[in-house]
Write a protein that holds these residues in place. Sequence first.
Motif, PDB file in Angstrom:
ATOM      1  N   LYS A 191      73.160 -22.417 -25.598  1.00  0.00           N
ATOM      2  CA  LYS A 191      73.451 -22.401 -24.164  1.00  0.00           C
ATOM      3  C   LYS A 191      74.685 -21.551 -23.895  1.00  0.00           C
ATOM      4  O   LYS A 191      75.725 -21.710 -24.552  1.00  0.00           O
ATOM      5  CB  LYS A 191      73.679 -23.827 -23.664  1.00  0.00           C
ATOM      6  N   GLN A 192      74.585 -20.646 -22.930  1.00  0.00           N
ATOM      7  CA  GLN A 192      75.697 -19.769 -22.602  1.00  0.00           C
ATOM      8  C   GLN A 192      76.436 -20.259 -21.365  1.00  0.00           C
ATOM      9  O   GLN A 192      75.863 -20.854 -20.458  1.00  0.00           O
ATOM     10  CB  GLN A 192      75.206 -18.345 -22.371  1.00  0.00           C
ATOM     11  N   ARG A 193      77.727 -20.000 -21.354  1.00  0.00           N
ATOM     12  CA  ARG A 193      78.549 -20.331 -20.192  1.00  0.00           C
ATOM     13  C   ARG A 193      79.646 -19.281 -20.067  1.00  0.00           C
ATOM     14  O   ARG A 193      79.946 -18.558 -21.022  1.00  0.00           O
ATOM     15  CB  ARG A 193      79.164 -21.724 -20.327  1.00  0.00           C
ATOM     16  N   VAL A 194      80.223 -19.206 -18.898  1.00  0.00           N
ATOM     17  CA  VAL A 194      81.293 -18.254 -18.631  1.00  0.00           C
ATOM     18  C   VAL A 194      82.568 -19.039 -18.335  1.00  0.00           C
ATOM     19  O   VAL A 194      82.558 -19.955 -17.498  1.00  0.00           O
ATOM     20  CB  VAL A 194      80.945 -17.345 -17.436  1.00  0.00           C
ATOM     21  N   VAL A 195      83.653 -18.699 -19.031  1.00  0.00           N
ATOM     22  CA  VAL A 195      84.932 -19.383 -18.820  1.00  0.00           C
ATOM     23  C   VAL A 195      85.995 -18.352 -18.450  1.00  0.00           C
ATOM     24  O   VAL A 195      86.008 -17.241 -18.983  1.00  0.00           O
ATOM     25  CB  VAL A 195      85.381 -20.170 -20.078  1.00  0.00           C
ATOM     26  N   PRO A 196      86.871 -18.704 -17.525  1.00  0.00           N
ATOM     27  CA  PRO A 196      87.959 -17.786 -17.177  1.00  0.00           C
ATOM     28  C   PRO A 196      88.998 -17.741 -18.287  1.00  0.00           C
ATOM     29  O   PRO A 196      89.164 -18.711 -19.038  1.00  0.00           O
ATOM     30  CB  PRO A 196      88.529 -18.402 -15.896  1.00  0.00           C
ATOM     31  N   VAL A 197      89.688 -16.618 -18.396  1.00  0.00           N
ATOM     32  CA  VAL A 197      90.687 -16.438 -19.452  1.00  0.00           C
ATOM     33  C   VAL A 197      92.043 -16.151 -18.819  1.00  0.00           C
ATOM     34  O   VAL A 197      92.199 -15.184 -18.059  1.00  0.00           O
ATOM     35  CB  VAL A 197      90.301 -15.285 -20.403  1.00  0.00           C
ATOM     36  N   LEU A 198      93.027 -16.968 -19.122  1.00  0.00           N
ATOM     37  CA  LEU A 198      94.361 -16.834 -18.560  1.00  0.00           C
ATOM     38  C   LEU A 198      95.088 -15.627 -19.159  1.00  0.00           C
ATOM     39  O   LEU A 198      94.828 -15.240 -20.305  1.00  0.00           O
ATOM     40  CB  LEU A 198      95.172 -18.098 -18.836  1.00  0.00           C
ATOM     41  N   PRO A 199      96.037 -15.050 -18.425  1.00  0.00           N
ATOM     42  CA  PRO A 199      96.815 -13.925 -18.961  1.00  0.00           C
ATOM     43  C   PRO A 199      97.512 -14.244 -20.279  1.00  0.00           C
ATOM     44  O   PRO A 199      97.601 -13.391 -21.156  1.00  0.00           O
ATOM     45  CB  PRO A 199      97.829 -13.640 -17.843  1.00  0.00           C
ATOM     46  N   VAL A 200      98.015 -15.485 -20.430  1.00  0.00           N
ATOM     47  CA  VAL A 200      98.705 -15.834 -21.665  1.00  0.00           C
ATOM     48  C   VAL A 200      97.752 -15.796 -22.860  1.00  0.00           C
ATOM     49  O   VAL A 200      98.147 -15.436 -23.973  1.00  0.00           O
ATOM     50  CB  VAL A 200      99.379 -17.229 -21.541  1.00  0.00           C
ATOM     51  N   VAL A 201      96.490 -16.141 -22.630  1.00  0.00           N
ATOM     52  CA  VAL A 201      95.494 -16.064 -23.702  1.00  0.00           C
ATOM     53  C   VAL A 201      95.210 -14.615 -24.051  1.00  0.00           C
ATOM     54  O   VAL A 201      95.160 -14.237 -25.233  1.00  0.00           O
ATOM     55  CB  VAL A 201      94.193 -16.777 -23.277  1.00  0.00           C
ATOM     56  N   ARG A 202      95.072 -13.758 -23.049  1.00  0.00           N
ATOM     57  CA  ARG A 202      94.802 -12.342 -23.288  1.00  0.00           C
ATOM     58  C   ARG A 202      95.944 -11.683 -24.066  1.00  0.00           C
ATOM     59  O   ARG A 202      95.728 -10.880 -24.967  1.00  0.00           O
ATOM     60  CB  ARG A 202      94.594 -11.621 -21.957  1.00  0.00           C
TER      61      ARG A 202
END
Length: 310
Positions: A191-202
């Motif tokens: 199953k696929q999902r989309v999660v937002p990525v915070l600037p600190v993670v990037r």
Amino acid sequence: MNGAAARAEFLTWLAAERRASPHTIEAYGRDVGDLLGFLTLHQGAEPDLAALGELRPADLRGFLAARAKEGASNSTRARQLAAIRSFLRFLARRHGLAPVAVAAMRGPKRVAPVPRALSRGDARAVGKEIGEIRHTERTERPDYQAARDVALFTLLYGCGLRISEALGLSVGEAPLPGQDSSLRITGKGGKQRVVPVLPVVRAAIADWLRHRGPGEADEPLFLGARGKRLDPAVAQKALRDYRRLAGLPEHATPHALRHSFATHLLAGGADLRAIQELLGHASLSTTQRYTSVDAEGLLATWRLAHPRAD
């Protein structure tokens, strides 16, 4: 044939015909042994085949009640009942006994454990400070390992990923500054999902890639000391070492960061359905466990703050 001989025959069958693992054989042997001990104590003699064939649901309920009184959890008693069912059905097939005792038995209801999250401060500190822990493998450069662990654990808490999902990412999927603000994850059951990525993670991922070096798009994002995909056990050990030095509780594991992600979102007012989508839960009931965590936090705050709480 007495109960001990029947138990031995059952375990031999499990090993030879069912190809059960040594762990399963040991657990089933212990569970059946507990039942035989209970029956011996309460019937005044070790049960033989005839006595086992005459067992009724009330006998098994008595056994489970005794185990509960001894402190056995619902999960433990449900597992024991499953082992006893298998044992009695084996005797029914092999020796012609009627498994009356298990025909109408329902096991104890399994209660899903409440997820154990970290505090906001502790969860954030894992990503910031875990780079100070050094692996004992001499083949791994300290700065390389530090950048990788910071990126990995920042990603786990920042996006609520399972450790398997994070370690399954490839270089081409790495969320970097200036790119799309979301990450597509393939979870359980494909199953696929989309999660937002915070600037600190990037930023943490970008720093790790500078240490990792360039790679093909389909290569693993997170590498171990030997240049292969990072083993989950290595990541778990890194957090285990950190929590001991930082004085964090024993439930501070990679999966606890996922629990923390969900719990902190819920406490901040996020919609339960939105959290379900972010976590990739197939059922809302799985996500609803986090409402129990949030309620416990509210009660703890009430006890500390309310003038009449004591």
